[in-house]
Design a protein around this motif. Structure first.
Motif, PDB file in Angstrom:
ATOM      1  N   SER A   1       0.446   1.646   7.231  1.00  0.00           N
ATOM      2  CA  SER A   1       1.299   0.930   8.188  1.00  0.00           C
ATOM      3  C   SER A   1       0.688   1.065   9.579  1.00  0.00           C
ATOM      4  CB  SER A   1       2.702   1.525   8.187  1.00  0.00           C
ATOM      5  OG  SER A   1       3.490   0.970   9.222  1.00  0.00           O
ATOM      6  N   GLU A   2       0.558  -0.052  10.298  1.00  0.00           N
ATOM      7  CA  GLU A   2      -0.050   0.013  11.633  1.00  0.00           C
ATOM      8  C   GLU A   2       0.830   0.771  12.615  1.00  0.00           C
ATOM      9  OE1 GLU A   2      -2.013  -3.311  13.341  1.00  0.00           O
ATOM     10  OE2 GLU A   2      -2.471  -4.215  11.398  1.00  0.00           O
ATOM     11  N   LYS A   3       2.131   0.722  12.416  1.00  0.00           N
ATOM     12  CA  LYS A   3       3.063   1.487  13.247  1.00  0.00           C
ATOM     13  C   LYS A   3       4.210   1.974  12.377  1.00  0.00           C
ATOM     14  CE  LYS A   3       2.240  -0.845  17.681  1.00  0.00           C
ATOM     15  NZ  LYS A   3       2.847  -1.614  18.786  1.00  0.00           N
ATOM     16  N   LEU A   4       4.767   3.119  12.743  1.00  0.00           N
ATOM     17  CA  LEU A   4       5.910   3.659  12.006  1.00  0.00           C
ATOM     18  C   LEU A   4       7.036   2.633  11.990  1.00  0.00           C
ATOM     19  CD1 LEU A   4       6.793   6.281  10.578  1.00  0.00           C
ATOM     20  CD2 LEU A   4       7.869   6.975  12.739  1.00  0.00           C
ATOM     21  N   GLY A   5       7.536   2.305  10.824  1.00  0.00           N
ATOM     22  CA  GLY A   5       8.606   1.329  10.699  1.00  0.00           C
ATOM     23  C   GLY A   5       8.133  -0.044  10.277  1.00  0.00           C
ATOM     24  N   LEU A   6       6.831  -0.329  10.436  1.00  0.00           N
ATOM     25  CA  LEU A   6       6.291  -1.615   9.999  1.00  0.00           C
ATOM     26  C   LEU A   6       5.935  -1.553   8.518  1.00  0.00           C
ATOM     27  CD1 LEU A   6       3.932  -2.684  12.930  1.00  0.00           C
ATOM     28  CD2 LEU A   6       6.246  -3.503  12.433  1.00  0.00           C
ATOM     29  N   PRO A   7       5.891  -2.704   7.838  1.00  0.00           N
ATOM     30  CA  PRO A   7       5.543  -2.700   6.417  1.00  0.00           C
ATOM     31  C   PRO A   7       4.164  -2.083   6.180  1.00  0.00           C
ATOM     32  CG  PRO A   7       6.409  -4.835   7.072  1.00  0.00           C
ATOM     33  CD  PRO A   7       6.212  -4.063   8.328  1.00  0.00           C
ATOM     34  N   ALA A   8       4.056  -1.336   5.108  1.00  0.00           N
ATOM     35  CA  ALA A   8       2.782  -0.717   4.736  1.00  0.00           C
ATOM     36  C   ALA A   8       2.035  -1.643   3.784  1.00  0.00           C
ATOM     37  CB  ALA A   8       3.028   0.638   4.098  1.00  0.00           C
ATOM     38  N   VAL A   9       0.724  -1.693   3.938  1.00  0.00           N
ATOM     39  CA  VAL A   9      -0.110  -2.628   3.178  1.00  0.00           C
ATOM     40  C   VAL A   9      -1.125  -1.844   2.352  1.00  0.00           C
ATOM     41  CG1 VAL A   9      -1.722  -4.562   3.341  1.00  0.00           C
ATOM     42  CG2 VAL A   9       0.159  -4.361   4.988  1.00  0.00           C
ATOM     43  N   SER A  10      -1.338  -2.282   1.119  1.00  0.00           N
ATOM     44  CA  SER A  10      -2.303  -1.633   0.233  1.00  0.00           C
ATOM     45  C   SER A  10      -3.668  -2.305   0.340  1.00  0.00           C
ATOM     46  CB  SER A  10      -1.829  -1.694  -1.218  1.00  0.00           C
ATOM     47  OG  SER A  10      -2.869  -1.299  -2.097  1.00  0.00           O
ATOM     48  N   PRO A  11      -4.759  -1.538   0.319  1.00  0.00           N
ATOM     49  CA  PRO A  11      -6.089  -2.139   0.301  1.00  0.00           C
ATOM     50  C   PRO A  11      -6.422  -2.811  -1.025  1.00  0.00           C
ATOM     51  CG  PRO A  11      -6.253   0.222   0.001  1.00  0.00           C
ATOM     52  CD  PRO A  11      -4.815  -0.061   0.312  1.00  0.00           C
ATOM     53  N   LEU A  12      -5.562  -2.617  -2.025  1.00  0.00           N
ATOM     54  CA  LEU A  12      -5.762  -3.242  -3.323  1.00  0.00           C
ATOM     55  C   LEU A  12      -5.008  -4.565  -3.455  1.00  0.00           C
ATOM     56  CD1 LEU A  12      -5.402  -0.058  -5.567  1.00  0.00           C
ATOM     57  CD2 LEU A  12      -7.395  -0.877  -4.301  1.00  0.00           C
ATOM     58  N   ASP A  13      -4.312  -4.960  -2.378  1.00  0.00           N
ATOM     59  CA  ASP A  13      -3.529  -6.195  -2.357  1.00  0.00           C
ATOM     60  C   ASP A  13      -4.438  -7.345  -1.919  1.00  0.00           C
ATOM     61  OD1 ASP A  13      -1.847  -8.342  -1.825  1.00  0.00           O
ATOM     62  OD2 ASP A  13      -0.277  -7.105  -0.929  1.00  0.00           O
ATOM     63  N   LYS A  14      -4.908  -8.128  -2.864  1.00  0.00           N
ATOM     64  CA  LYS A  14      -5.873  -9.176  -2.556  1.00  0.00           C
ATOM     65  C   LYS A  14      -5.297 -10.235  -1.617  1.00  0.00           C
ATOM     66  CE  LYS A  14      -8.475  -8.566  -6.838  1.00  0.00           C
ATOM     67  NZ  LYS A  14      -9.024  -9.183  -8.055  1.00  0.00           N
ATOM     68  N   LYS A  15      -4.015 -10.529  -1.747  1.00  0.00           N
ATOM     69  CA  LYS A  15      -3.407 -11.514  -0.854  1.00  0.00           C
ATOM     70  C   LYS A  15      -3.349 -10.992   0.579  1.00  0.00           C
ATOM     71  CE  LYS A  15      -0.545 -13.886  -4.302  1.00  0.00           C
ATOM     72  NZ  LYS A  15       0.845 -14.247  -4.715  1.00  0.00           N
TER      73      LYS A  15
END
Length: 277
Positions: A212-226
């Motif tokens: 997550s770029e900031k606390l509280g923002l959605p977290a993103v996986s590096p395995l998420d191709k989209k």
């Protein structure tokens, strides 16, 4: 604990002349991909000879400067000093961006976090947090499994987070060694290429943390191709090949293969990403 740089060489060859002998050196992030591309290229171009070696982006660029490689693989761009040295040595080059990768942060499978924000990750990696207590509540020492300073991945993370890594960080030889370290260490955190994780599978004792770029923002996986295609993952980057113009004529067919349908299939099948237009 410090580890020596590991260098390995794969040679794919036939009886050929120097004009069809290609040396590829550099990034460990790219080396498995380069080997697979070279093997498949050789299957349809058997009059070529290809030697692929790792050792880190810095080693590949040094080989370029010393006239010892036809393609320098690098997971980072050239720095100002390297650009100046190329100019001083009168070595004109072409830069090819042939794929994209994401850096994954991994922990043991039963680690009590599934995601981490950038601010917390920064404090973990630069040594401000010596224990996991501020993060997980567990008062156990943090063990960092990373790469040597000549690694493009080491440089990429350092610049992205604007940090110097903790002096206690373990310097490992590559993705495989980092994964093995994390498998045995319940308080460890390491970073590897997402392509390596995707190619070797995510089942087993290793967990990939979402970022997550900031606390509280959605977290993103590096395995998420989209997410990668939409440039939503914080640690994604292009993969470079630096080629001296004196070598261009003999490597051009290999570069064309990489960019063609067969090459693009190999790139995606190994867990790397096609450069979005």
């Amino acid at each position: 604990m410090r580890y020596l740089v590991c260098l390995f060489i794969i040679i794919i060859s036939s009886c050929t002349n120097a004009n069809r002998s290609i040396k590829v050196k550099g990034s460990d992030t790219e080396v498995n991909l380069a080997v697979s591309l070279a093997e498949n290229f050789y299957n349809v171009n058997t009059d070529f000879s290809l030697a692929i070696s790792g050792g880190g982006s810095g080693l590949g660029i040094a080989s370029l400067l010393n006239g010892q490689t036809d393609i320098a693989n690098s997971s980072r761009p050239l720095n100002d000093e390297e650009i100046a040295l190329l100019k001083a040595k009168r070595i004109p080059i072409r830069t090819v961006i042939f794929a994209e990768d994401a850096t994954a942060f991994i922990v043991q499978k039963n680690f009590p976090l599934d995601s981490i924000d950038i601010t917390t990750l920064t404090k973990v990696l630069n040594g401000k947090y010596r224990s996991w207590k501020p993060v997980t509540g567990q008062n156990v020492l943090i063990n960092i499994y990373g790469r040597q300073s000549n690694s493009g991945t080491h440089s990429f993370i350092s610049k992205k987070l604007k940090i110097e890594f903790s002096r206690d960080a373990k310097e490992m030889n590559g993705n495989a060694q980092i994964v093995e370290g994390i498998k045995r260490d319940g308080s460890g955190i390491g970073y590897v290429g997402a392509g390596y994780i995707l190619h070797n599978g995510t089942n087993g004792p290793v967990k990939v943390l979402k970022i997550s770029e900031k606390l509280g923002l959605p977290a993103v996986s590096p395995l998420d191709k989209k997410a990668i295609a939409a440039h939503r993952y914080y640690f994604q980057r292009p993969l470079y090949q630096f080629i001296p113009l004196t070598s261009w004529s003999k490597v051009a067919s290999f570069i064309d293969f990489e960019k063609g349908i067969a090459g693009q299939r190999i790139i995606t099948s190994l867990g790397y990403y096609i450069i979005s237009q």
